[in-house]
Scaffold this motif. Structure first.
Motif, PDB file in Angstrom:
ATOM      1  N   UNK A  14       0.857  -1.188   0.000  1.00  0.00           N
ATOM      2  CA  UNK A  14       0.000   0.000   0.000  1.00  0.00           C
ATOM      3  C   UNK A  14       0.890   1.233   0.000  1.00  0.00           C
ATOM      4  N   UNK A  15       0.354   2.332  -0.532  1.00  0.00           N
ATOM      5  CA  UNK A  15       1.123   3.579  -0.593  1.00  0.00           C
ATOM      6  C   UNK A  15       0.224   4.753  -0.247  1.00  0.00           C
ATOM      7  N   UNK A  16       0.835   5.767   0.323  1.00  0.00           N
ATOM      8  CA  UNK A  16       0.164   7.019   0.658  1.00  0.00           C
ATOM      9  C   UNK A  16       0.953   8.130  -0.014  1.00  0.00           C
ATOM     10  N   UNK A  17       0.219   9.211  -0.398  1.00  0.00           N
ATOM     11  CA  UNK A  17       0.874  10.257  -1.160  1.00  0.00           C
ATOM     12  C   UNK A  17       1.256   9.663  -2.505  1.00  0.00           C
ATOM     13  N   UNK A  18       2.234  10.198  -3.120  1.00  0.00           N
ATOM     14  CA  UNK A  18       2.722   9.624  -4.377  1.00  0.00           C
ATOM     15  C   UNK A  18       3.918   8.726  -4.068  1.00  0.00           C
ATOM     16  N   UNK A  19       3.688   7.771  -3.164  1.00  0.00           N
ATOM     17  CA  UNK A  19       4.768   6.889  -2.739  1.00  0.00           C
ATOM     18  C   UNK A  19       5.586   7.484  -1.611  1.00  0.00           C
ATOM     19  N   UNK A  20       5.047   8.518  -0.945  1.00  0.00           N
ATOM     20  CA  UNK A  20       5.769   9.140   0.165  1.00  0.00           C
ATOM     21  C   UNK A  20       5.866   8.201   1.356  1.00  0.00           C
ATOM     22  N   UNK A  21       4.856   7.352   1.535  1.00  0.00           N
ATOM     23  CA  UNK A  21       4.875   6.297   2.546  1.00  0.00           C
ATOM     24  C   UNK A  21       4.447   5.021   1.843  1.00  0.00           C
ATOM     25  N   UNK A  22       5.242   3.974   1.983  1.00  0.00           N
ATOM     26  CA  UNK A  22       4.919   2.679   1.382  1.00  0.00           C
ATOM     27  C   UNK A  22       5.008   1.612   2.465  1.00  0.00           C
ATOM     28  N   UNK A  23       4.022   0.718   2.482  1.00  0.00           N
ATOM     29  CA  UNK A  23       4.000  -0.399   3.423  1.00  0.00           C
ATOM     30  C   UNK A  23       3.970  -1.688   2.613  1.00  0.00           C
ATOM     31  N   UNK A  24       4.881  -2.596   2.961  1.00  0.00           N
ATOM     32  CA  UNK A  24       4.931  -3.915   2.353  1.00  0.00           C
ATOM     33  C   UNK A  24       4.721  -4.961   3.449  1.00  0.00           C
ATOM     34  N   UNK A  25       3.812  -5.892   3.239  1.00  0.00           N
ATOM     35  CA  UNK A  25       3.625  -7.016   4.159  1.00  0.00           C
ATOM     36  C   UNK A  25       4.094  -8.269   3.439  1.00  0.00           C
ATOM     37  N   UNK A  26       4.934  -9.043   4.129  1.00  0.00           N
ATOM     38  CA  UNK A  26       5.459 -10.261   3.526  1.00  0.00           C
ATOM     39  C   UNK A  26       6.891 -10.114   3.063  1.00  0.00           C
ATOM     40  N   UNK A  27       7.627  -9.257   3.736  1.00  0.00           N
ATOM     41  CA  UNK A  27       9.039  -9.056   3.404  1.00  0.00           C
ATOM     42  C   UNK A  27       9.908  -9.993   4.241  1.00  0.00           C
ATOM     43  N   UNK A  28      11.149 -10.235   3.831  1.00  0.00           N
ATOM     44  CA  UNK A  28      12.061 -11.023   4.659  1.00  0.00           C
ATOM     45  C   UNK A  28      12.288 -10.327   6.007  1.00  0.00           C
ATOM     46  N   UNK A  29      12.537 -11.103   7.034  1.00  0.00           N
ATOM     47  CA  UNK A  29      12.790 -10.541   8.364  1.00  0.00           C
ATOM     48  C   UNK A  29      14.049  -9.685   8.345  1.00  0.00           C
ATOM     49  N   UNK A  30      14.053  -8.599   9.130  1.00  0.00           N
ATOM     50  CA  UNK A  30      15.245  -7.743   9.163  1.00  0.00           C
ATOM     51  C   UNK A  30      16.401  -8.452   9.851  1.00  0.00           C
ATOM     52  N   UNK A  31      17.601  -8.006   9.554  1.00  0.00           N
ATOM     53  CA  UNK A  31      18.782  -8.577  10.191  1.00  0.00           C
ATOM     54  C   UNK A  31      18.830  -8.186  11.663  1.00  0.00           C
TER      55      UNK A  31
END
Length: 157
Positions: free
Chosen positions: A69-86
C-alpha cells in the motif's frame, strides 16, 4: 495544392496525451509497488484491509498489488510479507509494535523500518526525511498487532 495536416496533428496530440497519462500513472502507481515475496499469507490480507486511509499526512493511493500500500505519491509505502530484518539493528516500540530501523532499500527511500520478530514481516519506507516516522509507525500499530509477535526486542534466547 494544399495539404490537410489536421488528421496527423490530431493523432500526434492524442498519442502525446496518452503517453503523458500513462507516464503519470506508472501503470497504476507512480512509485512502482512490487509484490512482496511472502505477501500471500492470510495475515497480510488482514493487515492490508486494516490500513488507515490517511498516514503521515498523506491520502492512501489505490493499488492492486497484493501485500503493498502507498500514501501520497509513494511518500509512505508499506509492504507485508518481506524477509525478516537482520538482527543487531536498533529497535523501537511504536504503537505497541517493535520496529527495527534499516538501511534504505533505494535512493527514493530516506528512512526504512521493519517489524521485529513477526511473521510475516512488515516493512515501511518513508520517502521524505521530514515525515514523522514515529507517528507513521504508531498509526500502523493497530493493523500490525494482528500479526503474531515473537519475542520483544532486546530479549535473548
Amino acid at each position: 495544392m494544399t495539404r490537410n495536416i489536421r488528421g496527423p496533428l490530431r493523432l500526434a496530440a492524442a498519442l502525446t496525451a496518452c503517453t503523458a497519462v500513462l507516464a503519470g500513472c506508472g501503470g497504476g502507481d507512480g512509485y512502482n509497488l512490487t509484490k512482496p515475496p511472502f505477501s500471500g499469507s492470510p495475515a497480510c490480507d488482514t493487515l492490508t484491509g486494516k490500513l488507515p486511509e490517511k498516514l503521515g499526512g498523506y491520502e492512501k493511493e489505490s493499488s492492486n498489488v497484493a501485500g503493498a500500500a502507498a500514501w501520497g505519491d509513494g511518500d509512505v509505502i508499506v509492504y507485508c510479507g518481506m524477509p525478516a530484518p537482520e538482527a543487531g539493528a536498533e529497535c523501537v516500540d511504536e504503537g505497541g509494535v517493535d520496529w527495527v530501523a534499516q538501511k534504505p532499500a533505494d535512493d527514493r527511500t530516506s528512512k526504512m523500518f521493519s517489524t521485529y520478530d513477526r511473521n510475516p514481516s512488515v516493512q515501511v519506507r518513508l520517502r521524505n526525511e521530514g515525515t514523522d516516522a514515529s507517528a507513521v509507525l504508531s498509526a500502523l500499530g493497530p493493523a500490525v498487532q494482528d500479526i503474531k509477535a515473537g519475542k520483544p526486542c532486546g530479549t535473548k534466547g
